[in-house]
Write an enzyme that holds these catalytic residues in place. Sequence first.
Site, mmCIF file in Angstrom:
data_model
loop_
_atom_site.group_PDB
_atom_site.id
_atom_site.type_symbol
_atom_site.label_atom_id
_atom_site.label_comp_id
_atom_site.label_asym_id
_atom_site.label_seq_id
_atom_site.Cartn_x
_atom_site.Cartn_y
_atom_site.Cartn_z
ATOM 1 N N CYS A 136 -45.778 0.262 -3.890
ATOM 2 C CA CYS A 136 -44.268 0.803 -3.820
ATOM 3 C C CYS A 136 -44.356 2.143 -3.149
ATOM 4 C CB CYS A 136 -43.535 0.663 -5.328
ATOM 5 S SG CYS A 136 -42.053 1.443 -5.325
ATOM 6 N N CYS A 139 -41.281 4.077 -4.552
ATOM 7 C CA CYS A 139 -41.736 4.799 -6.088
ATOM 8 C C CYS A 139 -42.755 6.158 -5.848
ATOM 9 C CB CYS A 139 -42.341 3.967 -7.071
ATOM 10 S SG CYS A 139 -41.683 2.316 -7.039
ATOM 11 N N ASP A 140 -43.635 5.853 -4.792
ATOM 12 C CA ASP A 140 -44.750 7.065 -4.828
ATOM 13 C C ASP A 140 -44.958 8.060 -3.676
ATOM 14 O OD1 ASP A 140 -45.191 5.929 -7.310
ATOM 15 O OD2 ASP A 140 -46.697 4.245 -6.508
#
Length: 322
Positions: A136, A139-140
Amino acid sequence: MPDNDVRDMIIIGGGPAGYTAALYAARANLKPLVIEGFNWGGQPMITSDVENYPGYTEGILGPEMMADFRRQAERFGAEFVTDDVTNVDVSERPLRVSVGDDEFRAQTVIVATGATARQLGLESEQRLQGRGVSYCATCDAAFFPEKHVVVVGGGDSAMEEATFLTRFAAKVTIVHRRDEFRASQIMLERARANEKIDWVTNAVVDEVLGDDRVTGVRLRDVNTDETWELEADGLFAAIGHDPNTALFLDQLEHEDAGYLITQPGTTETNVPGVFAVGDVQDHVYRQAVTAAGSGCMGALDAERYLAALEGHLMAAEAAPRV
Ligand code: NAP
């Protein structure tokens, strides 16, 4: 459990399909219960800017869009259980859906459980998840400022993740097992035009290197079997998705790959009263907007099914059309 605990509708899954089904069902006064999963929101939660959902003229972040979807369904009376379904029994009526020790019963069930990101299947990948291995970018990506990250895959997801990562990383290397890409031309060209992106084709990741954190990857040439190491701080696997159908495989008809089968032109499964919507039954389009459209179809199909059941006919005739 008394009979009046039997609901009209349970929706399993809290992504674009599930929330749209909930919106339509709630507006039709069916008081749907949405068992949305512990990690509600579905795949848009791991997407960067959504630029192709009609109505958001300036684009929107995936998580914000899903919060909008959820609020809109809630506004009309949808109820939510923010947990994962542990068991489903559609072999008898009413249909039963369990979350741990809690059992919910309903006349109709809409399955909107979506699909999940595929893993490379390496032991080292498992060990280093959350320590540099990610699925992701949204997200990261921020954890990799001025770093080098590897993105695996040759589809739209890989192009999108790699392009997004260049907002943070100093360099992104796309590793793809062929020299042809299944990504759409526009996404491929956008990635190709990005100077921060390097390309390694005809190669796969054989091993993720590092003890406590990712320090690199070992690559293998698929033609020559030659291996070599590439220093990297992160690995993003963007190699596709599998449908979340484990709970249904022995109860509902499905394709070999696990996608649920619906009757052409409808969302009906092979079990009356059970409908499947969104990516759990669609491996072709897989867009938020097609999932949402499918969720709408599921709610309308279920509403008509309920209207045909004794006791619902008059109420359905009296209710305004959605
Ligand atoms: P995909 O199109 O199935 O592509 C998966 C890629 O990963 C393929 O290039 C595949 O290689 C590779 N791959 C699969 N398993 C692998 C493995 N074990 N090791 C190495 N490589 C592996 O999946 P996707 O990119 O997630 O896209 C899915 C759908 O969503 C598509 O319809 C796509 O258009 C859509 N999508 C759209 C957008 C957008 O428009 N914004 C963004 C993301 C996704 P091969 O090519 O050799 O099979």
